[in-house]
Write a protein that holds these residues in place. Structure first.
Motif: not given
Length: 483
Positions: A300-326
């Motif tokens: 449970r701890f690891w899943r929460a940790h990975r989700q937090k990491q992925l959310k932080l990564r998604a907030m980086q400009p290269d991901r946040a400004n990329a839009g949702e692909p097909i």
């Protein structure tokens, strides 16, 4: 005859008498801009040693242009995306050989000068070809042709493409060459031969794959129904397309696939190592004695940790400004279905492409710039509206002209790719050099239909717009380079 066609193709080289003064003035302008960019980065980029890729990628920041050409001519590799630029690294190989020889002689990395010379040649010849299209094929005066050619290079991201170490001004040269040759053939009633189509296709698609489709469109407009004859379409279209696709796949498997697989394995091992490290810390600090309960708690701890990491990564400009692909699959992962098309049209496609925004000046959406930025002054929107109205008016007047139809088909392809499917839409202005020539071309068709004072007024308006764009964009570029 084939002899006459060959003579037309070979008539491109050589600056003509009426082109000399406009071309000389343009050359001086380009040398000044090139010198400003080279001088800005020379202290760091002139080093003949070190990690070239890191030096250039980390050090070069002008809008979203990539300095990969500097990397390739410093230490040859297929650094460009091989799916989109299948032959570009090979086109650059002679430049690499030249630069290595210069490095041996001088002790400094001359990549900026070698690439700068290529950009200068491509931009000057693109200017000349634009001039000839306007004067020879449309019927403008020498002054009008020079004004419209200068207008093209006063557009913000054409001005930048001419001085940034990316492939866009090379594409501009290839596309204008295609329009000029095609226009002469249509004017003279001469068909485009298979070898000419293949040569233009390999040049243009080799630089940027999507632009290869424009060569096929040009051949279609020149040849009409003859385009669909098997003896033309097989050697001129089908076989070269298959050949380039197979070459791209070979290039991907030979130069890219292994590094992609290695990167995936490296990421997987890094995640596993992090998990093992956290598990050890968790086990050493937890008070849970039961093995099953401890394992469940850590999961449970690891899943929460990975989700937090992925959310932080998604907030980086290269991901946040990329839009949702097909889809996240190959090729389709470049699409974007969520970025606003209306705001993109106003602020980026007809905005940043032609006039720089003062806020977030020449920022990169992958680093520090929002996708949508608004102008501070209504004057910029007035200029934008004027450019669009004059272009649409000229395109309507020339709607039955096959040269204009060809150019509009080129624009339609870019609109389909970038605005419908969303390829590169988050920084669509980077691709300006692939389509912006249609704007002055459309305007050019207005001029021969006017005479007397109306023509003088239109000529003056076009000159004023060109001067405004050159001063606005040029001043902001200098302000960015030398704050």
């Amino acid at each position: 005859s084939d002899c006459n066609v060959s003579s037309r193709m070979s008539s491109v080289p050589g600056i003509r008498r009426e082109e000399r003064w406009p071309t000389a003035a343009f050359l001086v302008w380009q040398i000044i801009l090139q010198a400003l960019v080279i001088a800005r980065y020379f202290p760091v980029f002139s080093s003949a040693e070190g990690n070239y890729r890191k030096t250039f990628i980390d050090g070069f920041h002008i809008s979203g242009f990539d300095p990969l050409t500097y990397c390739v001519v410093s230490s040859w590799a297929t650094a460009f995306d091989v799916n989109r630029h299948p032959l570009l690294a090979f086109f650059c190989y002679p430049l690499y050989v030249l630069n290595r020889a210069l490095m041996e002689l001088t002790g400094i990395n001359c990549a900026q000068f070698v690439v700068g010379a290529v950009l200068l040649v491509c931009s000057v010849w693109a200017f000349v070809l634009m001039f000839r299209i306007c004067k020879e094929l449309i019927g403008t005066s020498t002054f009008e042709a020079a004004t419209l050619s200068a207008m093209l290079f006063s557009f913000a991201h054409v001005m930048l493409a001419a001085v940034c170490p990316d492939h866009f001004v090379m594409s501009l040269f290839a596309l204008l060459l295609t329009l000029y040759v095609s226009g002469k053939m249509m004017r003279d009633g001469v068909p485009m031969r298979a070898w000419q189509t293949v040569a233009l296709f390999l040049l243009t698609a080799g630089i940027s794959l999507n632009n290869g489709l424009k060569i096929i469109l040009a051949a279609l407009f020149v040849n009409g129904k003859r385009f669909f004859r098997l003896k033309f379409i097989l050697p001129a279209v089908i076989l070269p397309a298959i050949g380039l696709a197979l070459f791209g796949e070979w290039e991907h498997e030979t130069f890219v696939a292994e590094s992609v697989r290695a990167a995936k394995i490296k990421r997987s091992l890094a995640v596993r190592a992090e998990r093992d490290s956290l598990r050890k810390i968790f086990n050493d600090t937890t008070s849970i004695a039961n093995d099953s309960a401890r394992t469940a708690a850590f999961t449970r701890f690891w899943r929460a940790h990975r989700q937090k990491q992925l959310k932080l990564r998604a907030m980086q400009p290269d991901r946040a400004n990329a839009g949702e692909p097909i889809s996240r699959k190959r090729f389709l992962n470049w699409t974007d279905m969520t970025t606003s098309r209306t705001e993109t049209l106003k602020e980026n496609f007809f905005g940043e492409s032609l006039q720089l925004h003062h806020r977030y000046l020449l920022g990169d959406v992958m680093r520090n710039r929002p996708v949508i930025v608004c102008y501070d002054s209504a004057l910029n929107y007035i200029v934008e509206a004027l450019l669009i109205v004059l272009f649409v008016l000229g395109a309507w007047m020339a709607r039955r002209n096959r040269l204009m139809q060809t150019a509009l088909s080129f624009l339609a392809l870019d609109v389909l790719l970038h605005l419908v499917f969303g390829f590169g839409i988050n920084e669509v202005y980077i691709m300006t050099a692939h389509w912006a020539y249609v704007i002055p071309l459309g305007m050019a068709f207005i001029l021969p239909r006017l005479a007397g004072w109306p023509r003088i007024v239109m000529r003056t308006l076009l000159a004023a717009l060109t001067l405004w764009l050159a001063i606005w964009n040029g001043t902001l570029l200098i302000e960015y380079l030398y704050p």
